[in-house]
Design a protein around this motif. Structure first.
Motif, PDB file in Angstrom:
ATOM      1  N   PHE A 188      -5.750  12.431   3.161  1.00  0.00           N
ATOM      2  CA  PHE A 188      -4.510  12.856   2.506  1.00  0.00           C
ATOM      3  C   PHE A 188      -4.674  14.242   1.896  1.00  0.00           C
ATOM      4  O   PHE A 188      -3.837  15.128   2.092  1.00  0.00           O
ATOM      5  CB  PHE A 188      -4.139  11.833   1.434  1.00  0.00           C
ATOM      6  CG  PHE A 188      -2.830  12.095   0.745  1.00  0.00           C
ATOM      7  CD1 PHE A 188      -1.636  11.743   1.342  1.00  0.00           C
ATOM      8  CD2 PHE A 188      -2.797  12.684  -0.515  1.00  0.00           C
ATOM      9  CE1 PHE A 188      -0.429  11.975   0.701  1.00  0.00           C
ATOM     10  CE2 PHE A 188      -1.604  12.925  -1.154  1.00  0.00           C
ATOM     11  CZ  PHE A 188      -0.416  12.567  -0.542  1.00  0.00           C
ATOM     12  N   LEU A 211      -6.661   2.480  -2.696  1.00  0.00           N
ATOM     13  CA  LEU A 211      -6.808   3.435  -1.607  1.00  0.00           C
ATOM     14  C   LEU A 211      -8.284   3.593  -1.264  1.00  0.00           C
ATOM     15  O   LEU A 211      -9.146   3.499  -2.139  1.00  0.00           O
ATOM     16  CB  LEU A 211      -6.234   4.787  -2.009  1.00  0.00           C
ATOM     17  CG  LEU A 211      -4.716   4.834  -2.206  1.00  0.00           C
ATOM     18  CD1 LEU A 211      -4.313   6.093  -2.956  1.00  0.00           C
ATOM     19  CD2 LEU A 211      -4.008   4.767  -0.856  1.00  0.00           C
ATOM     20  N   THR A 212      -8.583   3.832  -0.005  1.00  0.00           N
ATOM     21  CA  THR A 212      -9.967   4.042   0.394  1.00  0.00           C
ATOM     22  C   THR A 212     -10.332   5.513   0.255  1.00  0.00           C
ATOM     23  O   THR A 212      -9.462   6.392   0.196  1.00  0.00           O
ATOM     24  CB  THR A 212     -10.204   3.604   1.849  1.00  0.00           C
ATOM     25  OG1 THR A 212      -9.483   4.486   2.718  1.00  0.00           O
ATOM     26  CG2 THR A 212      -9.745   2.167   2.071  1.00  0.00           C
ATOM     27  N   ARG A 264       0.827  -1.199   0.000  1.00  0.00           N
ATOM     28  CA  ARG A 264       0.000   0.000   0.000  1.00  0.00           C
ATOM     29  C   ARG A 264       0.867   1.257   0.000  1.00  0.00           C
ATOM     30  O   ARG A 264       2.022   1.236   0.410  1.00  0.00           O
ATOM     31  CB  ARG A 264      -0.929   0.016   1.217  1.00  0.00           C
ATOM     32  CG  ARG A 264      -1.865  -1.195   1.282  1.00  0.00           C
ATOM     33  CD  ARG A 264      -2.789  -1.106   2.481  1.00  0.00           C
ATOM     34  NE  ARG A 264      -3.692   0.030   2.366  1.00  0.00           N
ATOM     35  CZ  ARG A 264      -4.811   0.024   1.661  1.00  0.00           C
ATOM     36  NH1 ARG A 264      -5.178  -1.065   1.004  1.00  0.00           N
ATOM     37  NH2 ARG A 264      -5.579   1.089   1.603  1.00  0.00           N
ATOM     38  N   GLU A 284      -8.953   7.391   3.205  1.00  0.00           N
ATOM     39  CA  GLU A 284      -7.515   7.641   3.104  1.00  0.00           C
ATOM     40  C   GLU A 284      -7.224   8.833   2.197  1.00  0.00           C
ATOM     41  O   GLU A 284      -6.412   9.705   2.523  1.00  0.00           O
ATOM     42  CB  GLU A 284      -6.803   6.396   2.559  1.00  0.00           C
ATOM     43  CG  GLU A 284      -6.654   5.275   3.562  1.00  0.00           C
ATOM     44  CD  GLU A 284      -6.040   4.030   2.949  1.00  0.00           C
ATOM     45  OE1 GLU A 284      -5.323   3.305   3.656  1.00  0.00           O
ATOM     46  OE2 GLU A 284      -6.288   3.769   1.742  1.00  0.00           O
ATOM     47  N   LEU A 327       1.142   6.865   2.861  1.00  0.00           N
ATOM     48  CA  LEU A 327       0.613   8.219   2.729  1.00  0.00           C
ATOM     49  C   LEU A 327       1.273   9.190   3.707  1.00  0.00           C
ATOM     50  O   LEU A 327       1.523  10.355   3.369  1.00  0.00           O
ATOM     51  CB  LEU A 327      -0.901   8.210   2.916  1.00  0.00           C
ATOM     52  CG  LEU A 327      -1.689   7.440   1.844  1.00  0.00           C
ATOM     53  CD1 LEU A 327      -3.174   7.414   2.176  1.00  0.00           C
ATOM     54  CD2 LEU A 327      -1.462   8.038   0.459  1.00  0.00           C
ATOM     55  N   ASP A 328       1.582   8.714   4.912  1.00  0.00           N
ATOM     56  CA  ASP A 328       2.285   9.576   5.864  1.00  0.00           C
ATOM     57  C   ASP A 328       3.675   9.924   5.338  1.00  0.00           C
ATOM     58  O   ASP A 328       4.126  11.067   5.454  1.00  0.00           O
ATOM     59  CB  ASP A 328       2.413   8.884   7.223  1.00  0.00           C
ATOM     60  CG  ASP A 328       1.080   8.775   7.947  1.00  0.00           C
ATOM     61  OD1 ASP A 328       0.170   9.589   7.662  1.00  0.00           O
ATOM     62  OD2 ASP A 328       0.934   7.873   8.798  1.00  0.00           O
TER      63      ASP A 328
END
Length: 367
Positions: free
Chosen positions: A187, A179-180, A149, A183, A152-153
């Motif tokens: 983001f 990606l959900t 995955r 999320e 993102l952080d």
């Protein structure tokens, strides 16, 4: 001095060309006596376009004329299907052509010689670093997490004053997870408004996760979001090179300025329109491929494989050092798969026989 004695100047491309990674397209399987060869290396739809689409292609005779450069008929049909204004759609030669338009307009080398930065996950679509660096921008590749995955952080942490574009690939090619919505919204809330976020949804029709993001639902609420889609995968029109982006007018007006004129042929536009007119049939065939994906995933798990969730028309095997060995074993069985160095192997969902043969090979490589 004779002409033979004159020095011949050495022609050299821009320095960036020598630094670019080389795109490695999937290759057809080598023939093996007694076996039908199958190509599972390019995430292609194994099914030919719908009969109605093939008829539309065969009936196209105005090849001597340039196409409508802004693909009016296709954009209007897409607008109806997606429920968006046609003016929010810009067509391109596949979703990759749309990405090139975006990068050409929003990232590159500035007048002071300093490059913009483009952030993307890695490993992801291998054309990203090529497209980014060709514009003169600098790649900032953020490694994916252990489950394939996006980190993102980590991508947020990578933002600098030079960041101009961030690319999110969902489902991620080649690892597979999507990606959900939560999320992506979380983001976007953390990304400065002056940075363009590209949501590459080339495989969106294959997604079955109910929590997965749908870029078309989000772009109206986020002025810095661009959604990329294509007719190459679900519609089976990869050879015709027709894709598109969806974004708000302040973005589309810039994309049209840099777009290659006549990039999408009339033949491709007509084929895409007819495919949309028969979307129920297209999606029914996609569902057949999803069921095949489910069968392959279940078979791999039964064998003991641990691999990322697959929401595209492919699966990812994190084989590491054995990646090339697996590709060679597949080749001996008349299958071509896509090995990525010493990271893993991506295998497209293809014909039933091909998928079954892949499962037979995979059982000998369970780690």
């Amino acid at each position: 001095m004779s002409s033979e004695e004159k020095s011949v100047p050495t022609l050299r491309p821009r320095p960036v060309v020598d630094r670019l990674p080389r795109y490695a397209a999937g290759k057809p399987a080598a023939p093996v006596p007694g076996l039908e060869a199958f190509k599972l290396a390019s995430n292609e739809n194994p099914l030919a376009p719908l009969p109605e689409v093939l008829t539309a292609i065969a009936e196209q005779v105005a090849i001597n004329r340039y196409p409508d450069s802004v693909a009016t008929k296709l954009r209007e049909k897409l607008g109806e299907y997606l429920g968006v204004p046609a003016d929010d759609i810009v067509t391109g030669a596949g979703s990759l052509g749309g990405l090139v338009q975006i990068l050409s307009a929003f990232a590159g080398q500035n007048d002071d010689g300093k490059p913009d930065e483009v952030i993307y996950a890695w490993r992801s679509f291998e054309a990203y670093p090529i497209c980014v660096q060709t514009t003169g921008a600098a790649s900032v590749a953020v490694p994916v997490l252990a489950d394939g995955r996006h980190d993102l952080d980590g991508m947020i942490a990578a933002i600098t004053d030079q960041t101009k574009v961030i690319i999110l690939c969902t489902p991620n090619n080649p690892t597979g997870p999507s990606l959900t919505k939560a999320e992506v919204e979380g983001f976007l809330a953390r990304v400065p408004a002056h940075i363009l976020v590209v949501l590459d949804e080339a495989y969106t029709e294959f997604v079955r996760d109910p929590e997965a993001v749908d870029g078309i639902q989000l772009y109206r609420s986020y002025p810095n979001l661009v959604v990329l889609r294509t007719f190459s995968k679900a519609h089976g029109l990869a050879n015709l090179r027709v894709g598109y982006s969806v974004s708000q007018p302040h973005i589309t007006e810039s994309l049209r300025i840099v777009a290659t004129p006549f990039a999408v042929s009339t033949l491709a536009q007509d084929a895409a329109v007819v495919s949309l007119e028969n979307i129920d049939k297209v999606l029914a065939r996609v569902e057949e491929l999803v069921q095949e994906r489910n069968r392959v995933v279940a078979g791999l798990k039964k064998q003991g494989w641990d691999f990322p969730e697959s929401q595209g028309n492919f699966v990812w095997l994190p084989l590491g050092e054995r990646s090339q060995e697996f590709a060679q074993a597949a080749e001996k069985q008349a299958l071509s798969v896509r090995a990525f160095g010493v990271e893993g192997v991506r295998v497209s969902i293809g014909e039933v026989e091909a998928n079954s043969r892949f499962l037979s090979i995979a059982k000998d490589f369970v780690q």
